[in-house]
Design a protein around this motif. Sequence first.
Motif, PDB file in Angstrom:
ATOM      1  N   GLU A 223       0.860  -1.232   0.026  1.00  0.00           N
ATOM      2  CA  GLU A 223      -0.157  -0.126   0.140  1.00  0.00           C
ATOM      3  C   GLU A 223       0.973   1.261  -0.046  1.00  0.00           C
ATOM      4  OE1 GLU A 223      -3.949   1.841   2.672  1.00  0.00           O
ATOM      5  OE2 GLU A 223      -2.523   0.271   3.412  1.00  0.00           O
ATOM      6  N   GLU A 244      -3.640  -1.928   4.854  1.00  0.00           N
ATOM      7  CA  GLU A 244      -4.252  -3.195   4.407  1.00  0.00           C
ATOM      8  C   GLU A 244      -3.181  -4.255   4.600  1.00  0.00           C
ATOM      9  OE1 GLU A 244      -3.935  -2.560   0.250  1.00  0.00           O
ATOM     10  OE2 GLU A 244      -5.149  -0.931  -0.039  1.00  0.00           O
ATOM     11  N   LEU A 290     -11.184   5.987   4.002  1.00  0.00           N
ATOM     12  CA  LEU A 290     -11.120   4.863   3.560  1.00  0.00           C
ATOM     13  C   LEU A 290     -10.833   3.567   4.580  1.00  0.00           C
ATOM     14  CD1 LEU A 290      -8.706   5.390   0.297  1.00  0.00           C
ATOM     15  CD2 LEU A 290     -11.294   5.015   0.238  1.00  0.00           C
ATOM     16  N   TRP A 291     -10.925   3.903   5.918  1.00  0.00           N
ATOM     17  CA  TRP A 291     -10.819   3.000   6.748  1.00  0.00           C
ATOM     18  C   TRP A 291     -11.907   1.601   6.631  1.00  0.00           C
ATOM     19  CZ3 TRP A 291      -6.842   4.216  10.934  1.00  0.00           C
ATOM     20  CH2 TRP A 291      -7.063   3.410  11.923  1.00  0.00           C
ATOM     21  N   ARG A 292     -11.340   0.719   6.881  1.00  0.00           N
ATOM     22  CA  ARG A 292     -12.283  -0.275   6.520  1.00  0.00           C
ATOM     23  C   ARG A 292     -13.412  -0.708   7.849  1.00  0.00           C
ATOM     24  NH1 ARG A 292      -7.556  -2.809   5.412  1.00  0.00           N
ATOM     25  NH2 ARG A 292      -7.656  -4.168   7.154  1.00  0.00           N
ATOM     26  N   GLU A 293     -14.468  -0.695   7.491  1.00  0.00           N
ATOM     27  CA  GLU A 293     -15.535  -0.779   8.723  1.00  0.00           C
ATOM     28  C   GLU A 293     -15.435  -2.216   9.093  1.00  0.00           C
ATOM     29  OE1 GLU A 293     -20.431  -0.507   9.545  1.00  0.00           O
ATOM     30  OE2 GLU A 293     -19.605  -0.094   7.209  1.00  0.00           O
ATOM     31  N   ALA A 294     -14.853  -3.235   8.429  1.00  0.00           N
ATOM     32  CA  ALA A 294     -14.575  -4.363   8.936  1.00  0.00           C
ATOM     33  C   ALA A 294     -13.631  -4.641  10.202  1.00  0.00           C
ATOM     34  CB  ALA A 294     -14.293  -5.717   7.995  1.00  0.00           C
ATOM     35  N   SER A 295     -12.626  -3.738  10.068  1.00  0.00           N
ATOM     36  CA  SER A 295     -11.684  -3.707  11.138  1.00  0.00           C
ATOM     37  C   SER A 295     -12.173  -2.451  12.528  1.00  0.00           C
ATOM     38  CB  SER A 295     -10.564  -2.980  10.492  1.00  0.00           C
ATOM     39  OG  SER A 295     -10.586  -1.586  10.231  1.00  0.00           O
ATOM     40  N   TRP A 296     -13.253  -2.181  12.596  1.00  0.00           N
ATOM     41  CA  TRP A 296     -13.943  -1.342  13.704  1.00  0.00           C
ATOM     42  C   TRP A 296     -13.809  -2.079  14.795  1.00  0.00           C
ATOM     43  CZ3 TRP A 296     -18.728   1.995  12.115  1.00  0.00           C
ATOM     44  CH2 TRP A 296     -18.269   2.815  11.160  1.00  0.00           C
ATOM     45  N   GLN A 416     -20.613   6.337   7.485  1.00  0.00           N
ATOM     46  CA  GLN A 416     -20.232   5.281   6.192  1.00  0.00           C
ATOM     47  C   GLN A 416     -21.433   5.398   5.055  1.00  0.00           C
ATOM     48  OE1 GLN A 416     -17.704   2.907   5.723  1.00  0.00           O
ATOM     49  NE2 GLN A 416     -16.677   3.698   7.148  1.00  0.00           N
TER      50      GLN A 416
END
Length: 557
Positions: A223, A244, A290-296, A416
């Motif tokens: 990245e 990433e 761009l922070w992934r919601e899946a990693s919240w 989001q």
Amino acid sequence: MEALNSNGKKGSILNPEKSAYIYLAVNQEQLSLLSPALENWGGVSCRITLANPSEATDKDTRSGNQGNLAFGFLYQSDFTSAGKLKESLAERPLARCVTPLEGQHLPSDQHLSLSMVIPAEQCNDFRGILLYSTVPVSIVSVGLQPIEIGFSGTDSYFFPSQGGLWDRSQASVNFDFTLAQKDFDAAITAEHTALMSLSLKDSPPMPEKTSQQPQLRFQIGGEVIRLRRAPNQRKASFHGIGLENPFGAFTLLQGEEMVEGVTMTLEKNPIRHDGAVLEPLATDPGMIPLWREASWRHKDYELFEWEQFPGILFFDTADYKVQDDFFKRLAFYTEKTGYIGTLVQDKDLVGKHGFNAHDYRSETLAAFFSLAESTNFPLNEKEILLKDILLHNGIIKKASGGGYESGYGAVISLSQESALYLRYTFVAHEGFHGLFFVNDDFRSKVASVYEDADPQSLYFLHRYFSLQASLNYNLNDTYLMHNEFMAYVMQQSVAQTGSYFADNLAQRGSMLRAEPELCAYIQDTKGSGFSNASQVLSDYVFQRWGMEAGRISLVGR
């Protein structure tokens, strides 16, 4: 520590040709500290700091122009049943260093530090350290520290448990974190997350043009990330859960001369017993869209803190409903004409629009929760959680006479559910609001630009505020007008500001019907009254903080 050979008793290697090793064992008191440290920190490194011994002379050293050092650990299996160190030790991972010499010694005015992670699965068997050196060295200190991998300057290098080689004669700011993954996988939990930090040298002087802003670019795990430099900026944080792949090669693509160190550590972010996240992740706002919601850390929201301006919190919510639960009542209490200063019942909020992004200063937040407490107003679960987050981070404080008083900071929110281009716009728009809340000098600058602005353009903006049902701002609130004027002229680039007003706001049906002449004026002047104000403020924030109109972030990806 207990010395296991003659060099260990001296704490020095004075004649490497005769004896190049030091062996030291930890005592029971020291050993008892390891398990609590592992539990508290999540992972443990052992660090040794070395120096050139004053007793050393040139005749004590081998010929050559570099020194070789190796640092490793002793385990229970290295000792006999009688507790004596075995004469022959098995191979093991070593933290190795090749270092240029000053004459035939380490530089006399410089300490050199090496650390290596103690493998979590071997902590119970850890018993001591070994040091090998081809040049005279003296041990300054040995100790435990939280897990750390990477380098700091040219005098400190931090290895994973698998060891490695650091060649100081060919120093480079590039580093491969691939081998670190094993140690971090063993240490990462819901409350311990990986944090990559860049230590930066003093910022270069800011140029006149934003296009000439000094910057560095690096690649981590494939990245590519860009970091613009700002005055007084000495660090930048990148959380593993926001990247990433943090466990890959770190490569500087541009600006290598600006980097002083790159490290990976564990960051402790406690999560409340009910799963609520109170502790923010300090980062640059440019990482958020761009922070992934899946990693919240929580399914409904993630909480960030603006690293350059501690105390300004960013809430990113899963959707507008969650955002409304946190902030809709606050929006009416703060800014909606006809409701300002009142707590609106849930039934009266049904069907009414709050905002798609929010910003609140500490004084407003303290007053809101004080009124709710004094009137026993029934707040919802998210509002109660918001109060807890604000108290935890010192944005509001309990007042001695009851209720709450302002602390320091501000709150910003986006969702989001907003389109990505809007999320970037909201980060800029709301971020400048946050800066306005906490910085006196910026507020003064905005006030002067507002007073000098084109009167017709200002009147157009006031009319726009009053005619939009979704806004319904209180035009008599000078603080609010300064703040919103600033954000509207700073939420996009200077080049886009004039057309935003002339080709967007001045073309809206509600404005054309109510103020056709004003709209014609904005169109004829191409919004220059706003672009001129934008330019002045953009120049100001660029020289102060490295930002510009349309951008509060220093990081891009």
